[in-house]
Write a protein that holds these residues in place. Structure first.
Motif, mmCIF file in Angstrom:
data_model
loop_
_atom_site.group_PDB
_atom_site.id
_atom_site.type_symbol
_atom_site.label_atom_id
_atom_site.label_comp_id
_atom_site.label_asym_id
_atom_site.label_seq_id
_atom_site.Cartn_x
_atom_site.Cartn_y
_atom_site.Cartn_z
ATOM 1 N N THR A 40 -8.172 8.757 68.758
ATOM 2 C CA THR A 40 -6.822 8.204 68.691
ATOM 3 C C THR A 40 -6.802 6.916 67.886
ATOM 4 N N GLU A 44 -4.461 6.080 64.738
ATOM 5 C CA GLU A 44 -3.569 4.917 64.630
ATOM 6 C C GLU A 44 -3.909 4.067 63.410
ATOM 7 N N LEU A 49 -1.006 1.510 62.350
ATOM 8 C CA LEU A 49 -0.669 0.770 63.563
ATOM 9 C C LEU A 49 -1.811 -0.135 63.998
ATOM 10 N N ILE A 74 4.597 8.943 57.019
ATOM 11 C CA ILE A 74 3.820 9.795 57.921
ATOM 12 C C ILE A 74 4.714 10.260 59.061
ATOM 13 N N GLY A 75 4.270 11.300 59.720
ATOM 14 C CA GLY A 75 4.912 11.716 60.975
ATOM 15 C C GLY A 75 3.894 11.552 62.081
ATOM 16 N N LEU A 76 4.353 11.063 63.216
ATOM 17 C CA LEU A 76 3.414 10.783 64.304
ATOM 18 C C LEU A 76 3.892 11.511 65.556
ATOM 19 N N TYR A 78 2.768 12.158 69.525
ATOM 20 C CA TYR A 78 1.830 11.803 70.587
ATOM 21 C C TYR A 78 1.771 12.898 71.638
ATOM 22 N N ALA A 82 6.625 10.810 73.559
ATOM 23 C CA ALA A 82 7.229 9.531 73.149
ATOM 24 C C ALA A 82 8.595 9.735 72.509
ATOM 25 N N LEU A 83 9.456 10.518 73.142
ATOM 26 C CA LEU A 83 10.834 10.656 72.654
ATOM 27 C C LEU A 83 11.618 9.425 73.080
ATOM 28 N N ALA A 144 9.391 14.172 63.732
ATOM 29 C CA ALA A 144 8.439 13.710 62.722
ATOM 30 C C ALA A 144 8.681 14.422 61.389
ATOM 31 N N ASP A 155 -1.526 13.655 67.857
ATOM 32 C CA ASP A 155 -2.491 13.182 68.847
ATOM 33 C C ASP A 155 -2.468 14.100 70.066
ATOM 34 N N ARG B 179 4.391 2.986 72.589
ATOM 35 C CA ARG B 179 4.330 4.181 71.742
ATOM 36 C C ARG B 179 5.679 4.481 71.105
ATOM 37 N N LEU B 180 6.761 4.180 71.843
ATOM 38 C CA LEU B 180 8.090 4.427 71.276
ATOM 39 C C LEU B 180 8.277 3.575 70.031
ATOM 40 N N SER B 186 6.565 4.666 62.512
ATOM 41 C CA SER B 186 6.078 5.784 61.702
ATOM 42 C C SER B 186 7.239 6.528 61.040
ATOM 43 N N LEU B 187 8.418 6.478 61.659
ATOM 44 C CA LEU B 187 9.565 7.192 61.107
ATOM 45 C C LEU B 187 10.265 6.389 60.013
#
Lengths: 354, 280
Positions: A40, A44, A49, A74-76, A78, A82-83, A144, A155, B179-180, B186-187
């Protein structure tokens, strides 16, 4: 093409790298490793990140080592989805589009296409809290992909799902990868996911890459005993190699001498899958097989099949049993049996430390 | 599923009674103590609210000094809460998200105003705002005076209320998963957009509760204000003055009005902060 060169990050109690890796454009790449191996963290770092202490990362020839995450395209996704809990499904999916689309309507149309593809259209106005695990993960994927990323970072996208949803999402992932042509970089601790999805993979352990290559190569020819165990070769035996022959490392007790043509002389390890070991009450294996007399120590149920631990000449082997042997009660703990395997199914790992 | 006691059927009657005994004892203790505490809070309050006669109460309500002091109490503490919102939110965010050397020290520094005796707060602020201090000289060159002004009252209330605001908001922002924010970055959203599109919408209730706490602390303040600004008079100072000059009978109605006004105001704000509406 994603290129990682001599990447290094030192944290208190853990250090990642130095690590180099290349992923082809449009590939489905999996990074595998046990918990705490640094998967992970590497993800990141790719996302921007976490800053590495040394090394270089290039996306399509452009150095992005110091670029902010929002500049990396990028699209991430998890493991825990993580919505954004305060937004509807549609608002979640279109969250990032204002940074990527000049034309709002175009972005919305693209988002709707993705939702159709993933069967999310009936959920448009729902909030994340009311969705099932599989639905949440599909929303996270759509969110994403809605920004048309050039790299998807996943991830452990499957490990938080119930088994009945997992198969469906695997299919979704495969379709999305084919449909969008985006490079997928997935981190997982489950080798089954890698086998089902990825064309190339790497195994990471304690912050270092242990093996990298086509997924099937890693599956069939693990480079170290650690990877052998990771890909399901549960029987790993110390061995001595000389003149293209393998002698299992139990002096005087083991009659088996296996052909091992391409293995260099010296110490090494022989690895065998439980599926390739056969147990029989009365022998009867083909002539060129290795047969070892032994005793069943224990039988344990593994889902729909059974595993037996068989002791032969002081060595413990784990073998998958045929249903018939267990169901007909012909074999039990303490039974004297013959263990047999095709020498060709043995995998040889040179080197004395594995 | 069977309950565990069913699996061990022997000696059920007496054993169960014995097993239940500590439970009874525990619940007795729980409810008795809770009742005592509530009584301790509501007893004196009820006494205060119900003791003034209606005539005195009505008379007090018409007293412009009383009304202006209550308005001053509410407006200055509200102003302090607004300043805390603007200036304290970034600090709370930094403390919730960043790890740095000396973070513990900063955190205990923020708590310090809670512990300092209130008159000391007033004295410290006055000494800083004095002509002999560079900050005081700078402020007076801008025409800002703390001694005996509304500005002074707001400064005092901000000082004593800030810890409540920062700690509440920090806790709220810590409850938003990092994480949010990472996904938002990232978006394509920058740190600022992420803060306003993810962090604030998910923690605004805590911002509101923090402001309520800060304001509540401000309305109750006496010791620090009385040193910085005896005039203009906030409600607690007026109560004190009426008490020393005329006695309990004339200070109580002021208290009643302040209590009622604050109670309705805070009930209203709490109500907003707990709405489970579309944004939750």
């Amino acid at each position: 093409m994603i290129t990682i060169k001599n990447l290094q990050l030192n944290l208190p109690g853990f250090s990642l790298g130095p690590l180099s890796l290349e992923v082809d454009n449009g590939a489905f790449f999996t990074l595998m490793g046990p918990t705490g191996s640094g998967k992970t963290l590497l993800l990141e770092i790719l996302a921007g990140l976490t800053r590495p202490h040394a090394g270089e990362i290039c996306f399509a020839g452009k150095t992005v080592t110091r670029a902010q995450p929002e500049k990396r395209n990028i699209g991430l996704v998890y493991q825990d989805h993580a919505l954004f809990p305060h937004l509807t499904v549609l608002d979640n999916i279109t969250y990032g589009q204002r940074y990527h689309f000049q034309d709002r309507a175009k972005g919305l149309a693209f988002a709707r296409d993705l939702m159709d593809m993933l069967g999310l259209t009936p959920l448009t106005k729902r909030r994340p809290a009311t969705l099932s695990g599989g639905e949440k993960q599909r929303v996270a994927l759509a969110r994403a992909l809605a920004c048309k990323p050039s790299l998807m970072l996943l991830d452990e996208p499957l490990s938080s799902l119930d088994p009945q949803f997992r198969e469906g999402l695997r299919k979704n992932l495969k379709e999305l990868h084919r449909g969008t042509g985006t490079t997928f970089f997935m981190v997982t601790h489950d080798f089954v996911d890698a086998l089902a999805l990825a064309d190339s993979a790497a195994v990471i352990r304690k912050g270092r890459i242990e093996q990298c290559g086509p997924t099937l190569d890693i599956f069939h020819r693990p480079a170290t005993t650690f990877i052998a165990d990771f890909v399901g070769m549960k029987n790993i035996l110390a061995a001595e190699y000389a003149n293209g022959l393998c002698n299992l490392d139990r002096p005087g007790s083991c009659p088996a001498s296996l052909p091992a043509r391409d293995t260099p002389d010296g110490k090494g390890f022989t690895a065998l899958r439980p599926e390739d070991l056969h147990v029989s009450l009365n022998g009867g294996f083909p002539g060129h097989w290795v047969s070892l007399p032994g005793t069943v120590l224990s039988i344990s149920r593994q889902g729909f099949s059974w595993l037996a631990t068989v002791q032969c000449n002081g060595m413990d082997f784990v073998a998958r049993l045929e249903h018939r042997l267990v169901l007909e009660n012909t074999m039990d703990e303490g039974s004297s049996v013959t263990l047999g395997f095709d020498p060709a199914s043995a995998h040889h790992i040179p080197g004395d430390r594995g | 599923m069977e309950s565990p006691s069913r699996e061990h059927p022997h000696g059920r009657g007496t054993l169960d009674a014995l097993r239940r005994f500590p439970g009874l004892f525990f619940h007795g203790w729980l409810f008795c103590s809770a009742g005592l505490v509530l009584l301790f809070i509501f007893g004196p309050l009820a006494k205060t609210i119900f003791s003034p006669t209606w005539e005195v109460f009505a008379e007090t309500l018409r007293d412009p000094d009383v009304l202006s002091s209550i308005w001053l109490s509410i407006s200055t503490s509200g102003m302090a809460a607004l300043i805390a919102l603007v200036l304290g939110t970034p600090l709370a965010y930094i403390l919730a998200r960043k790890q740095f050397r000396g973070k513990r020290l900063v955190e205990s520094l923020i708590d310090l105003p809670i512990m300092i005796p209130h008159p000391v707060v007033g004295i410290v602020l006055l000494s800083i705002a004095g002509r002999n201090h560079p900050i005081g000289a700078f402020l007076s060159s801008l025409g800002i005076k703390l001694m005996g002004t509304t500005t002074g009252i707001v400064a005092v209330l901000l000082f004593v209320g800030m810890p409540f605001y920062v700690n509440t908001v920090k806790a709220g922002m810590e409850s938003v998963s990092p994480r949010l924010e990472k996904v938002s970055r990232s978006l394509g959203a920058g740190p600022g957009a992420t803060f306003f599109r993810v962090t604030i919408p998910l923690s605004w209730r805590y911002l509101l509760v923090g402001m309520i706490m800060c304001m509540a602390r401000g309305i109750s303040e006496f010791g620090a204000i009385v040193i910085v600004a005896y005039h203009p008079m906030v409600a607690p100072v007026l109560m004190y003055e009426r008490f020393t000059a005329y006695g309990l009978k004339y200070s109580q109605p002021v208290a009643v009005i302040l209590i009622l006004v604050s109670m309705f105001f805070f009930l209203f704000l709490r109500g907003i902060s707990q709405v489970r509406g579309k944004t939750s």
